[in-house]
Motif scaffolding. Structure first.
Motif, PDB file in Angstrom:
ATOM      1  N   SER A 512       0.813  -1.215   0.000  1.00  0.00           N
ATOM      2  CA  SER A 512       0.000   0.000   0.000  1.00  0.00           C
ATOM      3  C   SER A 512       0.846   1.264   0.000  1.00  0.00           C
ATOM      4  N   ILE A 513       2.121   1.183   0.376  1.00  0.00           N
ATOM      5  CA  ILE A 513       2.939   2.402   0.473  1.00  0.00           C
ATOM      6  C   ILE A 513       3.524   2.817  -0.881  1.00  0.00           C
ATOM      7  N   MET A 514       3.353   2.017  -1.905  1.00  0.00           N
ATOM      8  CA  MET A 514       3.963   2.317  -3.203  1.00  0.00           C
ATOM      9  C   MET A 514       3.439   3.635  -3.766  1.00  0.00           C
ATOM     10  N   PRO A 515       4.317   4.584  -4.054  1.00  0.00           N
ATOM     11  CA  PRO A 515       3.861   5.827  -4.688  1.00  0.00           C
ATOM     12  C   PRO A 515       3.412   5.592  -6.128  1.00  0.00           C
ATOM     13  N   ALA A 516       4.084   4.660  -6.816  1.00  0.00           N
ATOM     14  CA  ALA A 516       3.750   4.291  -8.190  1.00  0.00           C
ATOM     15  C   ALA A 516       3.975   2.797  -8.322  1.00  0.00           C
ATOM     16  N   ILE A 517       3.155   2.143  -9.110  1.00  0.00           N
ATOM     17  CA  ILE A 517       3.227   0.699  -9.247  1.00  0.00           C
ATOM     18  C   ILE A 517       4.495   0.303 -10.005  1.00  0.00           C
ATOM     19  N   THR A 518       5.078  -0.819  -9.604  1.00  0.00           N
ATOM     20  CA  THR A 518       6.280  -1.305 -10.268  1.00  0.00           C
ATOM     21  C   THR A 518       5.918  -2.211 -11.445  1.00  0.00           C
ATOM     22  N   ALA A 519       6.853  -2.404 -12.341  1.00  0.00           N
ATOM     23  CA  ALA A 519       6.629  -3.220 -13.532  1.00  0.00           C
ATOM     24  C   ALA A 519       6.726  -4.692 -13.164  1.00  0.00           C
ATOM     25  N   GLY A 520       5.603  -5.392 -13.254  1.00  0.00           N
ATOM     26  CA  GLY A 520       5.610  -6.820 -12.985  1.00  0.00           C
ATOM     27  C   GLY A 520       4.899  -7.181 -11.710  1.00  0.00           C
ATOM     28  N   ASN A 521       5.094  -8.426 -11.284  1.00  0.00           N
ATOM     29  CA  ASN A 521       4.420  -8.981 -10.119  1.00  0.00           C
ATOM     30  C   ASN A 521       4.923  -8.315  -8.845  1.00  0.00           C
ATOM     31  N   LEU A 522       4.068  -8.235  -7.828  1.00  0.00           N
ATOM     32  CA  LEU A 522       4.368  -7.373  -6.683  1.00  0.00           C
ATOM     33  C   LEU A 522       4.849  -8.100  -5.441  1.00  0.00           C
ATOM     34  N   ASN A 523       4.958  -9.437  -5.474  1.00  0.00           N
ATOM     35  CA  ASN A 523       5.357 -10.088  -4.236  1.00  0.00           C
ATOM     36  C   ASN A 523       6.798  -9.770  -3.863  1.00  0.00           C
ATOM     37  N   ALA A 524       7.707  -9.791  -4.832  1.00  0.00           N
ATOM     38  CA  ALA A 524       9.102  -9.461  -4.522  1.00  0.00           C
ATOM     39  C   ALA A 524       9.234  -8.047  -3.954  1.00  0.00           C
ATOM     40  N   PRO A 525       8.613  -7.014  -4.575  1.00  0.00           N
ATOM     41  CA  PRO A 525       8.687  -5.690  -3.964  1.00  0.00           C
ATOM     42  C   PRO A 525       8.088  -5.635  -2.561  1.00  0.00           C
ATOM     43  N   SER A 526       7.027  -6.398  -2.308  1.00  0.00           N
ATOM     44  CA  SER A 526       6.420  -6.389  -0.976  1.00  0.00           C
ATOM     45  C   SER A 526       7.371  -6.978   0.062  1.00  0.00           C
ATOM     46  N   LEU A 527       8.063  -8.048  -0.292  1.00  0.00           N
ATOM     47  CA  LEU A 527       9.063  -8.622   0.611  1.00  0.00           C
ATOM     48  C   LEU A 527      10.186  -7.629   0.873  1.00  0.00           C
ATOM     49  N   MET A 528      10.617  -6.934  -0.181  1.00  0.00           N
ATOM     50  CA  MET A 528      11.675  -5.929  -0.016  1.00  0.00           C
ATOM     51  C   MET A 528      11.216  -4.821   0.928  1.00  0.00           C
ATOM     52  N   ILE A 529       9.965  -4.385   0.775  1.00  0.00           N
ATOM     53  CA  ILE A 529       9.439  -3.332   1.656  1.00  0.00           C
ATOM     54  C   ILE A 529       9.486  -3.798   3.106  1.00  0.00           C
ATOM     55  N   GLY A 530       9.172  -5.075   3.351  1.00  0.00           N
ATOM     56  CA  GLY A 530       9.269  -5.603   4.707  1.00  0.00           C
ATOM     57  C   GLY A 530      10.688  -5.578   5.240  1.00  0.00           C
ATOM     58  N   GLU A 531      11.646  -5.946   4.390  1.00  0.00           N
ATOM     59  CA  GLU A 531      13.050  -5.916   4.812  1.00  0.00           C
ATOM     60  C   GLU A 531      13.491  -4.497   5.163  1.00  0.00           C
ATOM     61  N   LYS A 532      13.162  -3.559   4.308  1.00  0.00           N
ATOM     62  CA  LYS A 532      13.597  -2.177   4.548  1.00  0.00           C
ATOM     63  C   LYS A 532      12.888  -1.587   5.768  1.00  0.00           C
ATOM     64  N   ALA A 533      11.595  -1.913   5.909  1.00  0.00           N
ATOM     65  CA  ALA A 533      10.852  -1.419   7.071  1.00  0.00           C
ATOM     66  C   ALA A 533      11.486  -1.905   8.369  1.00  0.00           C
ATOM     67  N   ALA A 534      11.859  -3.180   8.412  1.00  0.00           N
ATOM     68  CA  ALA A 534      12.472  -3.709   9.627  1.00  0.00           C
ATOM     69  C   ALA A 534      13.751  -2.963   9.971  1.00  0.00           C
ATOM     70  N   GLU A 535      14.555  -2.652   8.955  1.00  0.00           N
ATOM     71  CA  GLU A 535      15.793  -1.921   9.225  1.00  0.00           C
ATOM     72  C   GLU A 535      15.499  -0.500   9.702  1.00  0.00           C
ATOM     73  N   LEU A 536      14.500   0.150   9.105  1.00  0.00           N
ATOM     74  CA  LEU A 536      14.121   1.502   9.547  1.00  0.00           C
ATOM     75  C   LEU A 536      13.653   1.493  10.998  1.00  0.00           C
ATOM     76  N   ILE A 537      12.877   0.480  11.358  1.00  0.00           N
ATOM     77  CA  ILE A 537      12.354   0.399  12.725  1.00  0.00           C
ATOM     78  C   ILE A 537      13.480   0.133  13.716  1.00  0.00           C
ATOM     79  N   ARG A 538      14.352  -0.822  13.381  1.00  0.00           N
ATOM     80  CA  ARG A 538      15.453  -1.135  14.295  1.00  0.00           C
ATOM     81  C   ARG A 538      16.363   0.067  14.505  1.00  0.00           C
ATOM     82  N   ALA A 539      16.545   0.859  13.448  1.00  0.00           N
ATOM     83  CA  ALA A 539      17.407   2.044  13.576  1.00  0.00           C
ATOM     84  C   ALA A 539      16.807   3.080  14.512  1.00  0.00           C
ATOM     85  N   ALA A 540      15.477   3.049  14.665  1.00  0.00           N
ATOM     86  CA  ALA A 540      14.807   4.054  15.487  1.00  0.00           C
ATOM     87  C   ALA A 540      14.580   3.597  16.919  1.00  0.00           C
ATOM     88  N   LEU A 541      14.795   2.327  17.199  1.00  0.00           N
ATOM     89  CA  LEU A 541      14.522   1.809  18.541  1.00  0.00           C
ATOM     90  C   LEU A 541      15.628   2.183  19.526  1.00  0.00           C
TER      91      LEU A 541
END
Length: 541
Positions: A512-541
């Motif tokens: 849901s956070i995608m500003p613009a849709i990526t070319a192709g299937n979205l599961n890989a980008p969704s997994l990447m978003i989870g990875e990056k989110a976890a790093e952002l959260i850990r950096a803020a804790l």
């Protein structure tokens, strides 16, 4: 109401991104994480056996089974939107095709005011999540939780004919759509390992559940986020007829997907204050962008009758299915270990374009779609057939969704507004000659008996427009409804750190956070978003 529980971080939704966030955060010793999932177990043949996703397509306990409102772009038809209601979310019921998108997609995100999201920034997260059986290199990962397999060696002979015909039609061969360049035709990579689906649940969640600081609660339908003094302090959920609360000492992370995340925000009073007040929901934060910017890929198929056997003969007759099943049980190999989307590619509709704007799909079978409510996606045709499909990579049409009432169990109203941008229809009309040119090349032409749909006589723009409106379906890639951006007044819901504008301690991490849709299937980008989110959260804790 049951006694409130407490933890450091609450993650809502055990889908593609949510499993990643919860698993990665639980790697931090002493950080307690609670993961809430509305669905249940993924221990189902329809989930674990790769081709079983046809059985999950309308499954009442594995799938949310959403429908859009009747859509003018589809000639007044409603579109069916399957979404995973199960551990692993849609990664447990999808067709498993693994596509990252184009580098320019992510560079566009960064250019729109989201630093840290350019392709050079997200590539390390893609490599981190992936264990590519072809081996690690500067693009691929070699030891991540999600196994990625190339299907070229196992693909149906007709898929090889499609690739050869595409090359003969002038499209270059690409051995890796996730490598240096996405453009070209070839065989898709899929997320399986040892003949079983490699979902976010099997790759991330189950290994992480061995840690005592991660708690999973299934059949937990989150009804609202608890906000106190401008800060998210926990969530409320229903389970087994009872209302529960789990309080978050540090963060609440919403990973309920492109439909569930905006729905929960709106139920919590975060959205358009006038619309929420009209439904009896007290506005908490003015966020009119919640539920807007809805994007999806749509496409259609040209259907051909073949002169040689296709998967129709393998997956149609009961005796043939039985043989395929025995082979799968004995070897974890064969057609049941694959997706039917075996080949495809990314091409330019005309040479003046800077990058591919169309995605091709080749399936070595043809079928009639199941009646809604049935468990089977496909019933292969009795004759040999195959399908050549297309979708546009970067549709410009934008829709919206909104809750109908204050009842959390009521599905939201979904308005995709397909083809509201006329250029989306133009792209698809112009793609038909491109597909027919591929089918006319000898590797495919020699095995084609006839074009069944729309038929060779359908050539005018008017007739093709009617065909496309009548036959186009969702490719099941909804996204963008909690758009990332720096300016809430301009419709952004989360900032580049995925923090919800106007609410402390609350993030969204999913498609849901995608500003613009990526070319192709979205599961890989969704997994990447989870990875990056976890790093952002850990950096803020």
């Amino acid at each position: 109401m049951a006694v409130a529980e407490e933890c450091d971080v609450v993650v809502v939704g055990a889908g593609s991104a949510g499993c990643v966030v919860a698993a990665r955060l639980s790697e931090t010793p002493g950080l307690s994480v609670t993961l809430l999932e509305a669905g249940g177990s993924d221990r189902s043949v329809w989930v674990r056996m790769p081709i079983g996703y046809g059985g999950a397509f309308y499954h009442p306990t594995l799938n949310w089974r959403y429908y859009t409102e009747p859509d003018e772009g589809l000639g007044g038809r409603a579109a069916y939107w399957p979404r995973g209601k199960v551990l692993g979310g849609s990664s447990s019921i999808n067709a498993m095709v693994y596509i990252r998108g184009q580098a320019a997609d992510y560079d566009g995100w960064a250019a729109a005011g989201n630093p840290g999201w350019a392709y050079r920034d997200v590539l390390p997260f893609f490599r981190r999540l992936e264990s590519n059986l072809a081996g690690a290199d500067e693009w691929r990962g070699g030891d991540g939780p999600i196994t990625v397999r190339d299907v070229a060696a196992a693909a149906h002979p007709l898929t090889h004919a499609f690739v050869a015909a595409s090359e003969a039609a002038g499209h270059r061969r690409n051995a890796d759509f996730n490598g240096a360049d996405q453009e070209g035709v070839g065989f898709y990579q899929i997320t399986t390992r040892g003949g079983l689906r490699a979902s976010a649940a099997t790759g991330y969640l189950y290994p992480a559940l061995k840690r005592r600081n991660l708690r999973l609660v299934t059949h937990a339908a989150v009804t609202r986020i608890l906000v106190d003094g401008g800060r998210a302090v926990g969530v409320e959920y229903q389970r087994g007829g009872d209302v529960h609360r789990v309080m978050a000492r540090r963060e609440v992370v919403l990973s309920a997907g492109a439909i569930g995340s905006p729905q929960i925000l709106q139920l919590s009073g975060i959205g358009d204050p006038e619309r929420l007040a009209a439904l009896g929901i007290a506005p908490v934060v003015v966020a009119p962008g919640v539920g807007g910017n809805l994007m999806d890929h749509v496409g259609f198929d040209l259907v051909y009758e073949a002169t040689v056997p296709t998967l129709n003969q393998t997956l149609g007759p009961l005796w043939a299915r039985g043989l395929a099943g025995l082979r799968y049980l004995a070897t974890r190999d064969g057609p049941l270990s694959l997706s039917v989307n075996q080949g495809g590619g990314f091409v330019r509709g005309d040479p003046g374009r800077a990058r591919p704007n169309l995605q091709l799909y080749f399936s070595p079978l043809s079928y009639t779609r199941a009646v809604p409510g049935k468990r089977r996606l496909t019933q292969p045709d009795s004759f040999p057939g195959f399908m050549l499909g297309i979708s546009n990579c970067h549709p410009k049409s934008r829709g919206w969704l909104h809750i109908r009432s204050a009842d959390p169990a009521a599905p939201p109203e979904i308005h995709p507004r397909y083809f509201s941008a006329p250029e989306d229809m133009d792209e698809l009309i112009d793609s038909v000659p491109l597909m027919r040119a591929i089918a006319a090349e000898a590797p495919l032409a020699r095995v084609i008996a006839r074009e069944l749909a729309p038929g060779p006589d359908v050539t005018s723009r008017e007739a093709l427009t009617e065909f496309i409106r009548g036959r186009t379906t969702s490719v099941f890639h909804p996204c963008g409804t909690c758009r990332m951006g720096p300016d809430a007044a301009a419709g952004a819901v989360v900032d580049p750190a995925l923090r919800v504008h106007g609410v402390a301690g609350l993030r969204v991490a999913d498609a849901s956070i995608m500003p613009a849709i990526t070319a192709g299937n979205l599961n890989a980008p969704s997994l990447m978003i989870g990875e990056k989110a976890a790093e952002l959260i850990r950096a803020a804790l």
